[in-house]
Design a protein around this motif. Structure first.
Motif, PDB file in Angstrom:
ATOM      1  N   HIS A 301       0.825  -1.211   0.000  1.00 27.52           N
ATOM      2  CA  HIS A 301       0.000   0.000   0.000  1.00 27.52           C
ATOM      3  C   HIS A 301       0.859   1.261   0.000  1.00 27.52           C
ATOM      4  O   HIS A 301       0.574   2.211  -0.738  1.00 27.52           O
ATOM      5  N   LEU A 302       1.921   1.272   0.795  1.00 26.03           N
ATOM      6  CA  LEU A 302       2.785   2.454   0.853  1.00 26.03           C
ATOM      7  C   LEU A 302       3.658   2.599  -0.379  1.00 26.03           C
ATOM      8  O   LEU A 302       4.299   3.627  -0.566  1.00 26.03           O
ATOM      9  N   MET A 303       3.682   1.572  -1.208  1.00 23.68           N
ATOM     10  CA  MET A 303       4.356   1.685  -2.506  1.00 23.68           C
ATOM     11  C   MET A 303       3.384   2.098  -3.609  1.00 23.68           C
ATOM     12  O   MET A 303       3.762   2.182  -4.766  1.00 23.68           O
ATOM     13  N   GLY A 304       2.116   2.304  -3.222  1.00 24.08           N
ATOM     14  CA  GLY A 304       1.137   2.769  -4.194  1.00 24.08           C
ATOM     15  C   GLY A 304       0.367   1.665  -4.877  1.00 24.08           C
ATOM     16  O   GLY A 304      -0.380   1.918  -5.834  1.00 24.08           O
ATOM     17  N   GLU A 305       0.519   0.423  -4.411  1.00 22.86           N
ATOM     18  CA  GLU A 305      -0.208  -0.688  -5.007  1.00 22.86           C
ATOM     19  C   GLU A 305      -1.585  -0.836  -4.350  1.00 22.86           C
ATOM     20  O   GLU A 305      -1.812  -0.359  -3.244  1.00 22.86           O
ATOM     21  N   GLY A 306      -2.476  -1.531  -5.042  1.00 21.21           N
ATOM     22  CA  GLY A 306      -3.842  -1.683  -4.548  1.00 21.21           C
ATOM     23  C   GLY A 306      -4.020  -2.891  -3.661  1.00 21.21           C
ATOM     24  O   GLY A 306      -4.896  -3.720  -3.924  1.00 21.21           O
ATOM     25  N   ALA A 307      -3.199  -3.027  -2.638  1.00 24.66           N
ATOM     26  CA  ALA A 307      -3.265  -4.189  -1.761  1.00 24.66           C
ATOM     27  C   ALA A 307      -4.340  -3.996  -0.697  1.00 24.66           C
ATOM     28  O   ALA A 307      -4.616  -2.872  -0.271  1.00 24.66           O
ATOM     29  N   ALA A 308      -4.920  -5.112  -0.255  1.00 26.10           N
ATOM     30  CA  ALA A 308      -5.937  -5.064   0.803  1.00 26.10           C
ATOM     31  C   ALA A 308      -5.816  -6.325   1.643  1.00 26.10           C
ATOM     32  O   ALA A 308      -5.546  -7.413   1.126  1.00 26.10           O
ATOM     33  N   TYR A 309      -6.048  -6.185   2.930  1.00 26.18           N
ATOM     34  CA  TYR A 309      -5.996  -7.301   3.872  1.00 26.18           C
ATOM     35  C   TYR A 309      -7.415  -7.730   4.198  1.00 26.18           C
ATOM     36  O   TYR A 309      -8.226  -6.924   4.644  1.00 26.18           O
ATOM     37  N   ALA A 310      -7.724  -9.005   3.964  1.00 28.63           N
ATOM     38  CA  ALA A 310      -9.082  -9.499   4.168  1.00 28.63           C
ATOM     39  C   ALA A 310      -9.222 -10.327   5.432  1.00 28.63           C
ATOM     40  O   ALA A 310     -10.285 -10.881   5.694  1.00 28.63           O
ATOM     41  N   GLY A 311      -8.162 -10.433   6.232  1.00 30.21           N
ATOM     42  CA  GLY A 311      -8.204 -11.260   7.430  1.00 30.21           C
ATOM     43  C   GLY A 311      -7.434 -12.552   7.215  1.00 30.21           C
ATOM     44  O   GLY A 311      -7.055 -12.895   6.092  1.00 30.21           O
TER      45      GLY A 311
END
Length: 406
Positions: A301-311
């Motif tokens: 995320h801090l590199m600008g990618e669309g990452a998400a944590y789902a658990g």
């Protein structure tokens, strides 16, 4: 100018985040890391091995100071952060450092819970969470010492095994009716209890501590039922609570932990949290695997990618006194599901599959955990196991060699 990134906390989650960020985007941020402990990040999973003398402190280390320097990371150790000034974008560290930030990561872990019982402040009552705790326990574990460990979860078992390895007379107390009740059913827990006792650890279940007593130091522990257990050392391992003091002082939104979204962002878009201090979708995880997954997502995320944590679908894999143990997903069959069990107490082998329809909902293995990775993947994916039930229970069979053609 580069954005200034400050990371508070230098544990396993923090280091994994820094590794991923600097590997994929070296030099993207001007990074400073603050750690309250006097050493750089180390492997907390090895604390019981350190306590028992199987490894030394060097064997627990991850990265030397040269790694931080070579990656342009300013590392401050032995100086806890005392305040986050959101208005001015500052972190106050100890009495000498003021670190300005554009982005801030809180990876401050958790704090051990102390039982609210009389005598818990006596010298000789210790926790088991870090290197300092291990050093204090080893100092107290002198020849002839009698130790009591309170707590039958993973860390309590590890502390008891470590003390037993030192030759200390050790009693493990647990208030519940079985050890590791969150990860094991009754049958599996019986095998683990036997393994502990085979190591010389006395295990008392349904043992509720009333008080610790002594003149100036620990001398005895009293149970609610009146039982008196002589003790020179009491180690408490009854759980942890997220370390939210800094975040609370800064006015961030707090639940059980520091509330974050799927990108590990707190109620302030400049501030992030991960690991044991973070609360995601109402859950606080106290294990390494979720912390590592969160670290990966935050770095991307801090590199600008669309990452998400789902658990994270939780699992536990460990050795208790040399006995392999694995647990993942449901440990008891919910309504409409079935439990398939194979048990051989004489060999110390137990396997339980919790199956709903044709999906694997959970697994508990003791003694033989060869299929643990496969089970974990099936639980997470929800893939049909219709063609694999025998293999999951009894192990994959090798293909039968075919005769050579004449």
């Amino acid at each position: 100018m580069k954005e200034r990134l400050v990371v508070i906390g230098n544990g396993m989650a923090s280091l994994r985040f820094l590794e991923r960020l600097t590997e994929a985007a070296p030099g993207l941020y001007d990074v400073a890391v603050v750690g309250a402990e006097p050493v750089a990040a180390y492997n907390r999973v090895l604390l019981s091995s350190l306590l028992g003398g199987e490894v030394d402190e060097a064997g627990c280390a991850f990265r030397g100071l040269d790694w931080y320097e070579s990656h342009g990371i300013r590392l401050i150790t032995g100086a806890p952060a005392t305040q986050v000034d959101r208005e001015n974008g500052l972190v106050i560290v100890g009495e000498t450092h003021v670190l300005p930030f554009d982005r801030l990561v809180l990876a401050v872990g958790s704090l051990p819970i102390r039982l609210p019982k009389p005598g818990m402040d006596l010298p000789g009552v210790l926790t088991f969470r870090d290197l300092a705790d291990v050093a204090a326990i080893r100092r107290a574990a002198v020849a002839g010492a009698r130790a009591v460990v309170i707590g039958g979860g993973l860390l309590g078992l590890e502390a008891a095994v470590g003390l037993s390895r030192l030759g200390v007379d050790t009693t493990l107390l647990h208030v519940m009716d079985r050890l590791m009740e969150r990860q094991l059913d009754h049958e599996a827990a019986v095998l683990v209890k036997r393994a502990m006792e085979a190591r010389g650890v006395r295990v008392r279940l349904k043992a509720d501590t009333a008080s610790v007593e002594g003149e100036g130091c620990v001398e005895r522990l009293i149970l609610v039922d009146g039982t008196v257990i002589p003790a020179d050392l009491v180690v408490t391992s009854v759980g942890v609570r997220p370390n939210v003091g800094l975040a609370q002082g800064a006015g961030l939104e707090i639940g059980r932990g520091i509330k974050v979204d799927d990108r590990m962002t707190s109620s302030d878009p400049r501030i992030f949290a991960l690991g044991e201090c973070a609360e995601h979708r109402g859950l606080v995880y106290g294990l390494v695997e979720p912390a590592y997954e969160q670290a990966e997502v935050l770095a991307r995320h801090l590199m600008g990618e669309g990452a998400a944590y789902a658990g994270t679908a939780l699992s536990t894999s460990l050795k208790v006194s040399g006995l392999p143990v694995f647990s993942a997903g449901e440990i008891e069959a919910p309504e409409g599901a079935e439990a398939v069990v194979m048990s051989d107490p004489g060999l110390g082998i137990y396997r339980k599959l919790v199956i709903g329809g044709d999906r694997l909902l959970g697994a508990v293995f003791v003694g033989d955990i060869a299929e643990q990775a496969w089970c974990k993947a099936l639980i997470r994916s929800g893939e049909s196991i219709a063609a694999h039930r025998d293999d999951l229970m009894f192990g994959r069979t090798a293909p039968i060699p075919q005769p050579l053609a004449a």
